[in-house]
Design a protein around this motif. Structure first.
Motif, short mmCIF file in Angstrom:
data_model
loop_
_atom_site.label_atom_id
_atom_site.label_comp_id
_atom_site.label_asym_id
_atom_site.label_seq_id
_atom_site.Cartn_x
_atom_site.Cartn_y
_atom_site.Cartn_z
N PRO A 51 88.84 97.42 23.11
CA PRO A 51 89.82 98.51 23.24
C PRO A 51 90.34 98.56 24.67
O PRO A 51 89.66 98.12 25.61
CB PRO A 51 89.01 99.76 22.89
N VAL A 52 91.53 99.08 24.86
CA VAL A 52 92.14 99.13 26.19
C VAL A 52 91.26 99.90 27.16
O VAL A 52 91.15 99.53 28.34
CB VAL A 52 93.55 99.77 26.11
N ILE A 53 90.59 100.96 26.69
CA ILE A 53 89.75 101.75 27.58
C ILE A 53 88.64 100.91 28.20
O ILE A 53 88.28 101.09 29.38
CB ILE A 53 89.15 102.99 26.85
N LYS A 54 88.12 99.95 27.45
CA LYS A 54 87.06 99.09 27.98
C LYS A 54 87.62 98.17 29.06
O LYS A 54 86.95 97.89 30.06
CB LYS A 54 86.43 98.27 26.85
N ALA A 55 88.84 97.70 28.86
CA ALA A 55 89.49 96.89 29.87
C ALA A 55 89.70 97.70 31.15
O ALA A 55 89.52 97.20 32.26
CB ALA A 55 90.82 96.35 29.35
N ASN A 84 100.99 95.62 32.17
CA ASN A 84 100.70 95.76 30.74
C ASN A 84 100.25 97.17 30.42
O ASN A 84 100.71 97.80 29.46
CB ASN A 84 99.59 94.80 30.31
N VAL A 85 99.30 97.66 31.22
CA VAL A 85 98.74 98.99 30.98
C VAL A 85 99.81 100.06 31.17
O VAL A 85 99.92 101.00 30.37
CB VAL A 85 97.55 99.25 31.91
N MET A 86 100.63 99.92 32.21
CA MET A 86 101.72 100.86 32.45
C MET A 86 102.67 100.93 31.26
O MET A 86 103.07 102.00 30.83
CB MET A 86 102.53 100.41 33.68
N THR A 107 93.54 101.31 20.48
CA THR A 107 94.40 100.14 20.66
C THR A 107 93.60 98.99 21.26
O THR A 107 92.88 99.17 22.24
CB THR A 107 95.58 100.47 21.59
N SER A 108 93.74 97.81 20.66
CA SER A 108 93.01 96.64 21.17
C SER A 108 93.83 95.95 22.25
O SER A 108 95.05 96.08 22.32
CB SER A 108 92.73 95.65 20.04
N VAL A 109 93.14 95.21 23.08
CA VAL A 109 93.78 94.44 24.14
C VAL A 109 94.82 93.48 23.56
O VAL A 109 95.84 93.19 24.19
CB VAL A 109 92.72 93.69 24.97
N TYR A 110 94.57 93.00 22.35
CA TYR A 110 95.49 92.08 21.68
C TYR A 110 96.91 92.63 21.62
O TYR A 110 97.88 91.89 21.69
CB TYR A 110 94.98 91.80 20.27
N ASP A 111 97.03 93.96 21.49
CA ASP A 111 98.34 94.58 21.35
C ASP A 111 98.99 94.89 22.70
O ASP A 111 100.12 95.40 22.74
CB ASP A 111 98.22 95.89 20.56
N VAL A 112 98.31 94.58 23.78
CA VAL A 112 98.80 94.97 25.10
C VAL A 112 99.01 93.78 26.03
O VAL A 112 99.92 93.78 26.86
CB VAL A 112 97.81 95.96 25.76
N ASP A 113 98.19 92.73 25.91
CA ASP A 113 98.24 91.64 26.89
C ASP A 113 99.46 90.76 26.71
O ASP A 113 100.19 90.85 25.73
CB ASP A 113 96.96 90.80 26.82
N TRP A 114 99.70 89.89 27.69
CA TRP A 114 100.76 88.90 27.64
C TRP A 114 100.15 87.52 27.39
O TRP A 114 99.06 87.22 27.86
CB TRP A 114 101.50 88.81 28.97
N LEU A 115 100.90 86.68 26.70
CA LEU A 115 100.52 85.28 26.61
C LEU A 115 100.80 84.59 27.94
O LEU A 115 101.61 85.07 28.74
CB LEU A 115 101.28 84.58 25.49
N THR A 116 100.15 83.49 28.18
CA THR A 116 100.39 82.72 29.40
C THR A 116 100.96 81.35 29.04
O THR A 116 100.81 80.87 27.92
CB THR A 116 99.09 82.51 30.19
N LEU A 117 101.60 80.74 30.00
CA LEU A 117 102.01 79.35 29.85
C LEU A 117 100.78 78.46 29.86
O LEU A 117 99.75 78.82 30.44
CB LEU A 117 102.93 78.94 31.00
N GLN A 118 100.88 77.31 29.24
CA GLN A 118 99.81 76.33 29.32
C GLN A 118 100.25 75.20 30.25
O GLN A 118 101.36 74.69 30.13
CB GLN A 118 99.49 75.76 27.94
N GLY A 218 98.92 99.37 41.98
CA GLY A 218 98.65 100.65 42.62
C GLY A 218 98.65 101.79 41.63
O GLY A 218 97.80 102.69 41.69
N VAL A 219 99.61 101.76 40.68
CA VAL A 219 99.65 102.78 39.64
C VAL A 219 98.37 102.74 38.81
O VAL A 219 97.77 103.77 38.50
CB VAL A 219 100.88 102.59 38.73
N LEU A 220 97.93 101.51 38.47
CA LEU A 220 96.70 101.37 37.69
C LEU A 220 95.50 101.89 38.46
O LEU A 220 94.64 102.59 37.90
CB LEU A 220 96.50 99.90 37.31
N GLN A 221 95.43 101.57 39.76
CA GLN A 221 94.31 102.04 40.56
C GLN A 221 94.24 103.57 40.58
O GLN A 221 93.15 104.15 40.55
CB GLN A 221 94.43 101.51 41.99
#
Length: 299
Positions: A51-55, A84-86, A107-118, A218-221
């Protein structure tokens, strides 16, 4: 009060229908393996099921810039940042602010994170930055045996600065800095700041009266500070109405340079410390890590 305008993603220009010219002297013959030693190799992995809270607790306890998210098909990792969190918080706050605390758990992290390039270790740095530009993504994942490494656009700049690559260009700060600095008055609220950063798709905003820059980190902090978390739990609307002077301890001073400063100096100053930002003396142009992509000239 909010002033100024900023192009999408701090200067990302559209490349559809245009050809990127190869052979930029700054990128030389370097490859991704050269950049890896500047990447953070200690970032913990989290599961997409968290869940996002755990992240958030991970960010709080370890003072991180980002988390690597694993568990997708083909093991392509994602990335979770302050932005992402913002974006997630703003989406919920815009419709059901009273549901913010519950949404963090549901909400799970899956619904919030971004994919990365490989990226492969043999990929050229120029090709890596080109792909970042084309996708609009500032992170790439590199797999060596069973381990993932995450390379950011800031890592690329750190390497180029250390290697002296920027000395090979005569570009000035003004040549690639983004015109249009977004500034926010201290009479604005946390919600208004989130709204501007998400809608404009930017990660840095100038706090006018303090002449400092607040970033998504900074907002996240601020949000994960003990007092703010307690307010978020008990009275989400009160937290969203927080005046921006509460965020000044989580903001930083930008580097101020003349518009004719050599690009080598500008980037050397930029990577020294957060908020990784350079402003021109007239405060009309801003240089951020993403502006490196402008060195890929468009015909």
């Amino acid at each position: 009060m909010i002033q100024g305008t900023v192009p999408q993603m701090n200067g990302v220009f559209k490349v559809r229908g245009k050809v990127l010219l190869s052979g930029c002297p700054v990128f030389g013959g370097y490859t991704v393996i050269d950049v890896l030693r500047y990447a953070d190799r200690t970032v913990p992995l989290i599961s997409i099921d968290y869940p996002v809270i755990k992240a958030l607790m991970g960010f709080k306890g370890l003072d991180l810039h980002y988390l690597v998210v694993v568990g997708r098909q083909e093991e392509v990792p994602g990335v979770l940042t302050g932005y992402n969190v913002m974006t997630f918080l703003y989406k919920i706050a815009s419709t059901n602010p009273e549901k913010l605390w519950a949404a963090l758990y549901k909400t799970s992290v899956y619904d919030v994170d971004w994919l990365t390039l490989q990226a492969e270790t043999t990929m050229s740095v120029e090709d890596l930055v080109t792909k970042m530009l084309m996708k609009g993504w500032g992170f790439a994942s590199v797999r060596i045996e069973e381990r993932f490494y995450l390379v950011s656009i800031l890592d690329v700049i750190r390497f180029l600065v250390s290697s002296g690559a920027f000395e090979r260009t005569s570009h000035r700060l003004l040549d690639i800095a983004t015109r249009g600095v977004l500034s926010v008055g201290m009479d604005s609220t946390l919600f208004e700041l989130l709204e501007v950063m998400v809608r404009k798709r930017i990660r840095r905003v100038v706090l006018e009266e303090e002449d400092c820059v607040v970033t998504d980190r900074g907002v996240l902090q601020y949000i994960i500070s003990d007092q703010a978390l307690e307010t978020l739990r008990d009275s989400p609307k009160k937290l969203l109405a927080t005046p921006l002077d509460a965020l000044t301890p989580y903001a930083g001073k930008p580097v101020i340079l003349g518009e004719d400063a050599p690009l080598s100096i500008a980037f050397k100053k930029l990577v020294e410390k957060e908020p990784y930002t350079v402003l021109t003396q007239d405060r009309k142009h801003i240089l951020t890590p993403w502006d490196t992509t402008k060195l890929l000239k468009v015909s």
